[in-house]
Design an enzyme around this catalytic site. Structure first.
Site, PDB file in Angstrom:
ATOM      1  N   ASN A   1       0.785  -1.241   0.000  1.00 17.33           N
ATOM      2  CA  ASN A   1       0.000   0.000   0.000  1.00 17.33           C
ATOM      3  C   ASN A   1       0.817   1.293   0.000  1.00 17.33           C
ATOM      4  O   ASN A   1       0.377   2.304  -0.529  1.00 17.33           O
ATOM      5  CB  ASN A   1      -1.025  -0.010   1.143  1.00 17.33           C
ATOM      6  CG  ASN A   1      -0.392  -0.142   2.500  1.00 17.33           C
ATOM      7  OD1 ASN A   1       0.785  -0.459   2.619  1.00 17.33           O
ATOM      8  ND2 ASN A   1      -1.173   0.098   3.534  1.00 17.33           N
TER       9      ASN A   1
ATOM     10  N   GLU B   1       4.945  -4.003  12.146  1.00 24.08           N
ATOM     11  CA  GLU B   1       3.772  -3.145  11.991  1.00 24.08           C
ATOM     12  C   GLU B   1       2.711  -3.981  11.294  1.00 24.08           C
ATOM     13  O   GLU B   1       2.834  -4.315  10.114  1.00 24.08           O
ATOM     14  CB  GLU B   1       4.116  -1.906  11.168  1.00 24.08           C
ATOM     15  CG  GLU B   1       2.982  -0.905  11.133  1.00 24.08           C
ATOM     16  CD  GLU B   1       2.905  -0.104   9.843  1.00 24.08           C
ATOM     17  OE1 GLU B   1       3.933   0.060   9.157  1.00 24.08           O
ATOM     18  OE2 GLU B   1       1.791   0.308   9.510  1.00 24.08           O
TER      19      GLU B   1
ATOM     20  N   CYS C   1      -3.262   0.811   6.787  1.00 28.89           N
ATOM     21  CA  CYS C   1      -3.409   0.189   8.109  1.00 28.89           C
ATOM     22  C   CYS C   1      -4.099   1.154   9.045  1.00 28.89           C
ATOM     23  O   CYS C   1      -4.785   0.753   9.977  1.00 28.89           O
ATOM     24  CB  CYS C   1      -2.062  -0.271   8.642  1.00 28.89           C
ATOM     25  SG  CYS C   1      -0.822   0.974   8.535  1.00 28.89           S
TER      26      CYS C   1
HETATM   27  O1  G3P Z   1      -0.728   1.645   5.901  1.00 26.77           O
HETATM   28  C1  G3P Z   1       0.002   2.063   6.965  1.00 26.77           C
HETATM   29  C2  G3P Z   1       0.447   3.505   7.034  1.00 26.77           C
HETATM   30  O2  G3P Z   1       1.788   3.586   6.849  1.00 26.77           O
HETATM   31  C3  G3P Z   1      -0.343   4.545   6.355  1.00 26.77           C
HETATM   32  O3  G3P Z   1       0.211   5.821   6.455  1.00 26.77           O
HETATM   33  O4  G3P Z   1       0.130   8.271   6.820  1.00 26.77           O
HETATM   34  O5  G3P Z   1      -1.558   7.177   5.351  1.00 26.77           O
HETATM   35  O6  G3P Z   1      -1.620   6.835   7.790  1.00 26.77           O
HETATM   36  P1  G3P Z   1      -0.754   7.087   6.596  1.00 26.77           P
END
Ligand code: G3P
Length: 478
Positions: free
Chosen positions: A156, A252, A286
């Site tokens: 992702n 993570e 996530c």
């Molecule tokens: O998918 C996990 C994460 O790293 C997403 O980053 O900044 O979009 O919450 P963010």
């Protein structure tokens, strides 16, 4: 179809005899072909060479490593258009989000270089007789890199999460072996060649391409690994932890972030923020909001506003424009979400939207209400544009529902009563709570991590650097 080269140690490999084909979610056709690792013998050799090179690389100066990383930043800037196009076709991220990912990654590298300098200053310590009860001893403590870091990255954020593991490792003098998920392997291979070109061409980095199901165990069991930084599913995270119980590890894993909405909010504003937090990149983060708990007193207004604003999400192919909702990563992801929907409806859930697939792998966004506690969508991660909304009568109930998840990444609280928000935040079993904003890992400089099934250890700039170094003590006795 595009052919990608890959940097492995001190070579760039172009031989496509053994290759991995990456299909685009946009048209289900092969987008990229990359040389892959076939045998455990090859893999073991990569780790052996990495370890050998570590003993040289750890002696290099901070200035040397900084210079190469800044060369790499220049290359990222030069190749921005190409990187955007790969992100669009490989993972169906729209152009705007792809550009944001590149920008934040460049900031990440620059901030990591600065932070490393500060960390070294504050962690290199001498403890001696100036402490009243110490006699005849001088303790010299300094940070030292761990050795070979294995980075395993998800689809992702295939650029940002890769760099967020590689750069803290390299600036500290570690060497890195990295294994991207199949979706995301093209951009990782491309990045490996840029790192190589920037100057990490002597064995500092090795990009390992291959299916997790084929090379996964050989990869994680290798005895030359000194640290693992993994982002991915809870199932795989637990598997890795069992295989390597003694080495330092940052995991993570999944999330089921909740948003708690109290009755005093500006509903229009909060719905807008929750839609952004939930549906950005089709909910494939996530940190996406994956459950919403709303005070029963505003149930009708909240649902009406949600159903109204949902109509303004634009839907279309990532290849054709900056649509809010684009293709999910693959057919399995679509099927997974359809199954969760079917199960939720079976258990009595209702929705004002119809389940609809548009074009290839695009699932129209859906909000569910009347969701039973027995529905799988309450517990399982959807990683798609499906959002269950539940209601509560008391704050105690909202806290209990939030904490009932096996995941513990982040949460959000929407209210004007900031003191109350802090009180609730302190009782939520997650690492980070966002007041009046949706969950988010960014800004990347913030410490980021999860508890329970969401993982262990922390990322963030300072935290990632510290996780890839250890304190070495040398005591002089007089
Ligand atoms: O998918 C996990 C994460 O790293 C997403 O980053 O900044 O979009 O919450 P963010």
């Amino acid at each position: 179809m595009r052919l990608f080269k890959v940097a492995v140690g001190n070579k760039v490999i172009t031989n496509l005899q053994n290759r991995l084909c990456v299909f685009s979610p946009i048209n289900n056709k092969v987008f990229g072909v990359i040389p892959k690792i076939e045998s455990s013998k090859e893999l073991n050799l990569i780790f052996q060479n990495a370890k050998k090179h570590f003993y040289e690389f750890q002696k290099t100066s901070f200035q040397y490593r900084k210079k190469i990383l800044l060369n790499f930043v220049e290359l990222l800037k030069q190749k921005k258009e190409d990187l955007v196009s790969i992100l669009i076709w490989e993972i169906a991220k729209n152009k705007k989000l792809a550009l944001e990912e590149i920008e934040r990654t460049i900031n990440y590298i620059e901030d990591t270089i600065d932070e490393y300098k500060n960390i070294i200053k504050s962690n290199n310590r001498v403890i001696d007789e100036s402490i009243h009860h110490i006699k005849g001893k001088q303790g010299n403590f300094s940070l030292q890199p761990l050795g070979v870091v294995l980075a395993i990255t998800p689809f992702n954020y295939p650029l940002n999460l890769l760099i967020a593991k590689i750069v803290p490792a390299l600036i500290s003098g570690n060497v890195v072996v990295f294994k991207p998920s199949t979706q995301g392997a093209c951009i990782a291979a491309y990045i490996s060649t840029l790192l190589y070109k920037a100057g990490f061409s002597n064995g500092e980095i090795s990009c390992v391409i291959g299916k997790g199901s084929e090379i996964g165990d050989t990869l994680i069991e290798n005895h030359n690994i000194d640290m693992i930084s993994f982002t991915g599913s809870t199932k795989v995270g637990i598997h890795i932890a069992k295989k390597q119980p003694l080495i330092p590890m940052v995991l993570e894993l999944g999330g089921k972030d909740a948003a708690i909405v109290l009755e005093d909010v500006n509903i229009k504003k909060v719905v807008k923020e929750i839609i952004k937090g939930s549906f950005t990149y089709n909910g494939q983060r996530c940190t996406s909001i994956k459950r919403v708990f709303v005070d029963n007193k505003i149930k009708k207004e909240f649902l009406d506003e949600m159903n109204f604003q949902l109509k303004f999400l634009t839907i279309g192919s990532a290849a054709k424009g900056n649509y809010d909702i684009t293709e999910l990563i693959d057919k399995e992801a679509v099927i997974h979400n359809l199954k969760l929907l079917e199960d939720a409806f079976y258990h009595g859930a209702k929705s004002a939207q119809k389940v609809k697939i548009v074009g290839n792998n695009i699932l129209k966004p859906i909000v569910l209400f009347n969701v039973s506690d027995n529905a799988k969508i309450i517990k399982e991660e959807q990683f798609g544009p499906v959002l269950p909304i539940m209601f509560f009568d008391t704050i105690e109930e909202a806290i209990k529902m939030t904490n009932s998840s096996k995941f513990g990444l982040q949460a959000s609280i929407f209210t004007k009563k900031i003191d109350l928000a802090f009180e609730i935040a302190n009782r939520l079993e997650v690492v980070t709570v966002n007041i009046n904003k949706s969950s988010s890992r960014s800004p990347d400089i913030f410490p980021f991590g999860g508890i329970k099934h969401s993982g262990k250890g922390l990322q963030g700039i300072r935290e990632s650097i510290l996780s890839m170094n250890r304190i070495k003590g040398i005591i002089e006795n007089s």
